[in-house]
Design an enzyme around this catalytic site. Structure first.
Site, PDB file in Angstrom:
ATOM      1  N   SER A  77       0.836  -1.200   0.000  1.00  0.00           N
ATOM      2  CA  SER A  77       0.000   0.000   0.000  1.00  0.00           C
ATOM      3  C   SER A  77       0.865   1.241   0.000  1.00  0.00           C
ATOM      4  O   SER A  77       1.849   1.308   0.737  1.00  0.00           O
ATOM      5  CB  SER A  77      -0.910   0.029   1.225  1.00  0.00           C
ATOM      6  OG  SER A  77      -1.519   1.295   1.357  1.00  0.00           O
TER       7      SER A  77
ATOM      8  N   THR B 261      -1.547   3.715   3.004  1.00  0.00           N
ATOM      9  CA  THR B 261      -1.559   3.202   4.378  1.00  0.00           C
ATOM     10  C   THR B 261      -0.159   3.228   4.980  1.00  0.00           C
ATOM     11  O   THR B 261       0.028   3.640   6.130  1.00  0.00           O
ATOM     12  CB  THR B 261      -2.142   1.778   4.423  1.00  0.00           C
ATOM     13  OG1 THR B 261      -3.463   1.804   3.878  1.00  0.00           O
ATOM     14  CG2 THR B 261      -2.196   1.254   5.854  1.00  0.00           C
TER      15      THR B 261
ATOM     16  N   ARG C 208      -2.278  -4.964   7.958  1.00  0.00           N
ATOM     17  CA  ARG C 208      -2.976  -4.935   6.670  1.00  0.00           C
ATOM     18  C   ARG C 208      -2.928  -6.354   6.133  1.00  0.00           C
ATOM     19  O   ARG C 208      -1.861  -6.846   5.733  1.00  0.00           O
ATOM     20  CB  ARG C 208      -2.269  -3.943   5.736  1.00  0.00           C
ATOM     21  CG  ARG C 208      -2.946  -3.719   4.392  1.00  0.00           C
ATOM     22  CD  ARG C 208      -2.194  -2.652   3.617  1.00  0.00           C
ATOM     23  NE  ARG C 208      -2.690  -2.500   2.272  1.00  0.00           N
ATOM     24  CZ  ARG C 208      -3.661  -1.674   1.903  1.00  0.00           C
ATOM     25  NH1 ARG C 208      -4.237  -0.900   2.800  1.00  0.00           N
ATOM     26  NH2 ARG C 208      -4.049  -1.593   0.645  1.00  0.00           N
TER      27      ARG C 208
ATOM     28  N   HIS D 248     -12.386  -1.829   5.830  1.00  0.00           N
ATOM     29  CA  HIS D 248     -11.264  -0.889   5.688  1.00  0.00           C
ATOM     30  C   HIS D 248     -11.628   0.386   6.457  1.00  0.00           C
ATOM     31  O   HIS D 248     -11.811   1.460   5.876  1.00  0.00           O
ATOM     32  CB  HIS D 248     -11.027  -0.586   4.208  1.00  0.00           C
ATOM     33  CG  HIS D 248      -9.711   0.072   3.912  1.00  0.00           C
ATOM     34  ND1 HIS D 248      -8.767   0.342   4.887  1.00  0.00           N
ATOM     35  CD2 HIS D 248      -9.180   0.532   2.740  1.00  0.00           C
ATOM     36  CE1 HIS D 248      -7.712   0.921   4.331  1.00  0.00           C
ATOM     37  NE2 HIS D 248      -7.942   1.045   3.037  1.00  0.00           N
TER      38      HIS D 248
ATOM     39  N   GLN E 247      -9.852   3.979   6.125  1.00  0.00           N
ATOM     40  CA  GLN E 247     -10.178   4.736   4.916  1.00  0.00           C
ATOM     41  C   GLN E 247     -11.417   5.597   5.137  1.00  0.00           C
ATOM     42  O   GLN E 247     -11.478   6.746   4.705  1.00  0.00           O
ATOM     43  CB  GLN E 247     -10.407   3.784   3.743  1.00  0.00           C
ATOM     44  CG  GLN E 247     -10.832   4.476   2.451  1.00  0.00           C
ATOM     45  CD  GLN E 247      -9.770   5.427   1.928  1.00  0.00           C
ATOM     46  OE1 GLN E 247      -8.616   5.033   1.776  1.00  0.00           O
ATOM     47  NE2 GLN E 247     -10.134   6.673   1.649  1.00  0.00           N
TER      48      GLN E 247
ATOM     49  N   ASN F 122     -14.900  -4.249   0.911  1.00  0.00           N
ATOM     50  CA  ASN F 122     -14.562  -3.890   2.291  1.00  0.00           C
ATOM     51  C   ASN F 122     -14.756  -2.401   2.600  1.00  0.00           C
ATOM     52  O   ASN F 122     -15.148  -2.041   3.708  1.00  0.00           O
ATOM     53  CB  ASN F 122     -13.118  -4.316   2.617  1.00  0.00           C
ATOM     54  CG  ASN F 122     -12.098  -3.846   1.579  1.00  0.00           C
ATOM     55  OD1 ASN F 122     -12.435  -3.151   0.611  1.00  0.00           O
ATOM     56  ND2 ASN F 122     -10.845  -4.232   1.760  1.00  0.00           N
TER      57      ASN F 122
ATOM     58  N   ASP G  88     -14.598   2.508  -6.160  1.00  0.00           N
ATOM     59  CA  ASP G  88     -13.337   1.905  -5.734  1.00  0.00           C
ATOM     60  C   ASP G  88     -12.902   0.963  -6.854  1.00  0.00           C
ATOM     61  O   ASP G  88     -13.609   0.803  -7.856  1.00  0.00           O
ATOM     62  CB  ASP G  88     -13.550   1.155  -4.409  1.00  0.00           C
ATOM     63  CG  ASP G  88     -12.252   0.667  -3.774  1.00  0.00           C
ATOM     64  OD1 ASP G  88     -11.167   1.074  -4.239  1.00  0.00           O
ATOM     65  OD2 ASP G  88     -12.329  -0.110  -2.813  1.00  0.00           O
TER      66      ASP G  88
ATOM     67  N   TRP H 270     -12.413  -2.151  -9.147  1.00  0.00           N
ATOM     68  CA  TRP H 270     -13.273  -3.283  -9.474  1.00  0.00           C
ATOM     69  C   TRP H 270     -12.525  -4.607  -9.330  1.00  0.00           C
ATOM     70  O   TRP H 270     -13.142  -5.657  -9.243  1.00  0.00           O
ATOM     71  CB  TRP H 270     -13.780  -3.156 -10.919  1.00  0.00           C
ATOM     72  CG  TRP H 270     -14.640  -1.956 -11.158  1.00  0.00           C
ATOM     73  CD1 TRP H 270     -15.238  -1.150 -10.229  1.00  0.00           C
ATOM     74  CD2 TRP H 270     -15.024  -1.429 -12.437  1.00  0.00           C
ATOM     75  NE1 TRP H 270     -15.958  -0.155 -10.838  1.00  0.00           N
ATOM     76  CE2 TRP H 270     -15.851  -0.293 -12.207  1.00  0.00           C
ATOM     77  CE3 TRP H 270     -14.754  -1.795 -13.748  1.00  0.00           C
ATOM     78  CZ2 TRP H 270     -16.394   0.462 -13.238  1.00  0.00           C
ATOM     79  CZ3 TRP H 270     -15.302  -1.038 -14.786  1.00  0.00           C
ATOM     80  CH2 TRP H 270     -16.109   0.077 -14.534  1.00  0.00           C
TER      81      TRP H 270
ATOM     82  N   HIS I 185     -12.643   8.576  -4.123  1.00  0.00           N
ATOM     83  CA  HIS I 185     -12.079   7.277  -4.518  1.00  0.00           C
ATOM     84  C   HIS I 185     -10.882   7.037  -3.608  1.00  0.00           C
ATOM     85  O   HIS I 185     -10.022   7.907  -3.460  1.00  0.00           O
ATOM     86  CB  HIS I 185     -11.639   7.317  -5.987  1.00  0.00           C
ATOM     87  CG  HIS I 185     -11.312   5.973  -6.582  1.00  0.00           C
ATOM     88  ND1 HIS I 185     -10.372   5.117  -6.037  1.00  0.00           N
ATOM     89  CD2 HIS I 185     -11.778   5.344  -7.698  1.00  0.00           C
ATOM     90  CE1 HIS I 185     -10.288   4.028  -6.789  1.00  0.00           C
ATOM     91  NE2 HIS I 185     -11.139   4.140  -7.792  1.00  0.00           N
ATOM     92  N   CYS I 186     -10.788   5.851  -3.016  1.00  0.00           N
ATOM     93  CA  CYS I 186      -9.718   5.617  -2.036  1.00  0.00           C
ATOM     94  C   CYS I 186      -8.353   5.404  -2.694  1.00  0.00           C
ATOM     95  O   CYS I 186      -7.338   5.443  -2.000  1.00  0.00           O
ATOM     96  CB  CYS I 186     -10.074   4.462  -1.121  1.00  0.00           C
ATOM     97  SG  CYS I 186     -10.117   2.848  -1.923  1.00  0.00           S
ATOM     98  N   LEU I 187      -8.322   5.199  -4.006  1.00  0.00           N
ATOM     99  CA  LEU I 187      -7.093   5.045  -4.782  1.00  0.00           C
ATOM    100  C   LEU I 187      -6.378   3.720  -4.441  1.00  0.00           C
ATOM    101  O   LEU I 187      -6.556   3.201  -3.354  1.00  0.00           O
ATOM    102  CB  LEU I 187      -6.152   6.239  -4.563  1.00  0.00           C
ATOM    103  CG  LEU I 187      -6.754   7.629  -4.780  1.00  0.00           C
ATOM    104  CD1 LEU I 187      -5.694   8.711  -4.543  1.00  0.00           C
ATOM    105  CD2 LEU I 187      -7.342   7.774  -6.177  1.00  0.00           C
TER     106      LEU I 187
ATOM    107  N   ARG J 296      -5.814  10.673   4.963  1.00  0.00           N
ATOM    108  CA  ARG J 296      -5.435   9.378   5.508  1.00  0.00           C
ATOM    109  C   ARG J 296      -4.385   9.562   6.605  1.00  0.00           C
ATOM    110  O   ARG J 296      -4.386   8.849   7.614  1.00  0.00           O
ATOM    111  CB  ARG J 296      -4.886   8.463   4.394  1.00  0.00           C
ATOM    112  CG  ARG J 296      -5.939   7.890   3.453  1.00  0.00           C
ATOM    113  CD  ARG J 296      -6.833   6.879   4.137  1.00  0.00           C
ATOM    114  NE  ARG J 296      -6.055   5.810   4.762  1.00  0.00           N
ATOM    115  CZ  ARG J 296      -5.609   4.720   4.125  1.00  0.00           C
ATOM    116  NH1 ARG J 296      -5.903   4.545   2.841  1.00  0.00           N
ATOM    117  NH2 ARG J 296      -4.916   3.807   4.765  1.00  0.00           N
TER     118      ARG J 296
END
Length: 350
Positions: free
Chosen positions: A86, A89, A137, A164, A167, A195, A259, A261, A298-300, A326
């Site tokens: 990540s 994170t 994680r 998650h 996030q 999640n 998010d 796919w 969008h959390c990327l 974050r």
């Protein structure tokens, strides 16, 4: 511990007032976060979530905007277990813990392999003697529950297959900063029942936010999470809808969210998933039926099939503020879990 008033704080122009004794009393009475693990937002009530966000906003104000040094975690260490890679994170946790005066220790699968070279029970007990807190994680949520059961220090979920939650803290702070409050907003989730969605489902109703979910058939959220979310929606009087039409989900919504796919570990399913999610890309056409003040999250990392460039790089997109938050929210969470810190800014409006 830092006092409520420090010379460094008072020597600068006061653009935010200090908390009052009554505010402090109310907060300490209703919120007890120190020493607790953070595996899912299901375990946290509205006041606790708001308190974490309040501390996060306070740290952002003091460190980013006022250039203060706030070593609340001096002498403390965090063990960071990463079964999955990540950018956000790792960077947010490492830089955040360091900014607060603590020492982060990053552990890859080459350093620590949960349940393989050593039982998870033994790892939990060993880390409890070497660190003050663990962020993990992992692929399986059960690994976190096992760690938490056998550790004597708090465990933070850095991502699992089921939830998650860190996030969502960043998303909530981003929306609070943008809209000024959260109650009454409608969030539309357009994509996979994964999640991140599960964590929204465990938190939004508590804050008065409505949720509309559009997923292709076969990609619905977990049945147990859905049942719990329906109970929360009923308890807090919010709207919760499950749909298959992205445009219907977007209609009159304030926030459009998607998010990936294809998550890590699902690469073999990519071809089928791209076919199944056809028509779910978020575009300006999707936004055309949303509320006039609509924004995008969008959390990327993001792929173009999920959201086109026109939306992703538009002023309506909050994704880079969301990514930065974050850091501030993981810092706020860690401070809440490890200290008795009380913010200096007034409570946020929700």
């Amino acid at each position: 511990e830092l006092s409520l008033t420090t010379h460094s704080y008072l020597s600068r122009p006061l653009f935010v007032p200090l908390v009052t004794p009554s505010m402090l009393h109310d907060t300490l009475d209703s919120v007890k976060l120190k020493g607790r693990s953070f595996l899912t937002l299901k375990d946290f009530n509205a006041e606790e979530i708001k308190h974490i966000l309040w501390v996060s906003a306070d740290l952002k104000n003091r460190i980013k905007h006022r250039s203060e040094y706030v070593p609340l975690l001096q002498g403390k260490s965090i063990a960071m277990i990463f079964e999955k890679r990540s950018t956000r994170t790792r960077m947010s946790t490492e830089t955040g813990f360091s900014l607060l005066g603590g020492h982060p220790c990053f552990l890859t699968p080459q350093d620590i392999h949960l349940g393989v070279n050593e039982s998870t029970t033994d790892t939990a007990r060993v880390l409890s003697g070497l660190a003050d807190i663990v962020l993990a994680r992992v692929y399986s949520h059960s690994s976190l529950e096992h760690l938490d059961k056998d550790a004597s220090i708090p465990i933070i979920n850095g991502l699992s297959d089921l939830y998650h939650p860190i996030q969502i803290l960043a998303d909530l702070l981003t929306l609070q900063e943008h809209y000024g409050s959260l109650k009454g907003l409608t969030l539309a989730w357009i994509g996979d029942g994964n999640n991140v969605l599960h964590s929204f489902m465990m938190s939004l109703a508590k804050l008065g936010v409505n949720l509309k979910v559009a997923t292709p058939k076969g990609y619905e959220p977990d049945a147990n999470v859905t049942q719990e979310a329906q109970l929360l929606s009923k308890q807090f009087g919010t709207k919760l809808q499950f749909l298959t039409d992205p445009m219907e989900a977007a209609r009159d919504s304030n926030v459009l969210v998607t998010d990936t796919w294809v998550s890590m570990g699902q690469e073999e399913e990519k071809k089928r998933r791209l076919k199944d999610f056809h028509g779910y890309q978020i575009t300006m056409q999707t936004g055309s039926v949303a509320a006039p003040d609509w924004t995008f999250l969008h959390c990327l990392p993001r792929k173009a099939e999920e959201v086109d460039d026109e939306v992703f790089y538009s002023p309506r997109s909050l994704v880079f503020a969301e990514a930065e938050n974050r850091k501030w929210t993981i810092m706020g969470l860690m401070v809440c879990i490890l200290t008795d810190y009380t913010p200096q800014i007034p409570k946020l409006k929700f």
